[in-house]
Enzyme design. Sequence first.
Site, short mmCIF file in Angstrom:
data_model
loop_
_atom_site.label_atom_id
_atom_site.label_comp_id
_atom_site.label_asym_id
_atom_site.label_seq_id
_atom_site.Cartn_x
_atom_site.Cartn_y
_atom_site.Cartn_z
CD GLU A 45 -15.09 -91.17 -15.60
OE1 GLU A 45 -15.26 -90.13 -16.27
OE2 GLU A 45 -15.69 -91.39 -14.53
CB CYS A 200 -25.95 -78.24 -11.05
SG CYS A 200 -25.71 -76.53 -11.60
CB CYS A 207 -31.88 -73.99 -6.98
SG CYS A 207 -31.28 -73.64 -8.65
CB CYS A 210 -28.00 -76.94 -4.80
SG CYS A 210 -26.26 -76.61 -5.12
CB CYS A 216 -25.53 -70.78 -6.43
SG CYS A 216 -25.66 -70.89 -8.23
#
Length: 364
Positions: A45, A200, A207, A210, A216
């Site tokens: 991370e 995204c 799109c 997605c 959206c």
Amino acid sequence: MREMPTPILPAEVFQQRLLAWFDAHGRHDLPWHTQRTPYRVWVSEIMLQQTQVTTVIPYFERFMSRFPEVNSLAEAEQDAVLHLWTGLGYYARARHMHRAAGVIMSEHDGEVPMELEALAALPGIGRSTAGAIIAQSSEKRAVILDGNVKRSLTRLHAVEGWPGRPVVEGRLWALAEYYTPHYRLADYTQAMMDLGALLCRRGKPDCPRCPFHDVCLAHAHGEERRFPESRPRKPLPIRTTVMLLLQDAQGRVLLERRPPSGLWGGLWSLPQFDDRAALRSWLDTNAPSAELEAPWPDFTHVFSHFRLEVSPQPARVEALDSVGEARRWFDTQAPDSIGLAAPVKALLERIGSCESSTSCPAPW
């Protein structure tokens, strides 16, 4: 808590759609997905902050090979840690992680804490990173809001304003909290990150693929590129520096350690000067017999908040009477394992190529 924007879907439906997409198209074989310990997730991370997965993978694997547990990281010299970070950028991340490992050993019995407040209090770990570590390594419910998640939630709900503003960020945290499930936490957390990284995307959102394209709000109005709003920017200021490439009779290059904080904090660098007059003054005092060679072409190194114009100046000297504790000679043919900033490493590699061959490669 700030007023939450109206959710595009009930939380359960959102979770089901996202996890179904993740099961079919998400990333399931990243190195930190095996032996998903709090330590391994933490290292991944930190490395992934402002850095792409493809760049991080080889660094992560080398790092874990050298520092497989918290204690090995805590006991290491900072130079060894920074050496393995060389080229990854944002070196404060490595310094903070090294310090945090020491805190974990001294205050948490060598175990990465799994309480949000204790984890977020460690150097270099904020609220979102702590949430990601907890969710992915313990399956406890914890909420994340990294850059990928911010971008996705902002577009899905057409949230106005720059996400870095506290009021806007508060709304996004409320949405992230609303959608986070009580099951499959590791998968859900990775799915949210994958949604932003794979679909995204910042520049070219995909799109049609997605799972939320039908709900959206940014997509409905053809305004994907408008969200999220960019941070108000000013032109990047320009700083200049002259880097001295001073070699002794053995071909070694003089390096000096940077201050512990600030630009390239704690790394070894070439001696830097504001201008050539300052460089000549330093040489007159410390290496009066040094001979300057033809300058190398200038180049620019871009940071997030300024541009650094670098002028490399090669020079030769037989020897120095004293190098001092903050300086050392660096053998380009048998390099030490020390932390180097990327442009300094590139300059040293070019010197090494020039020394080991009859032709000198062209700079940059």
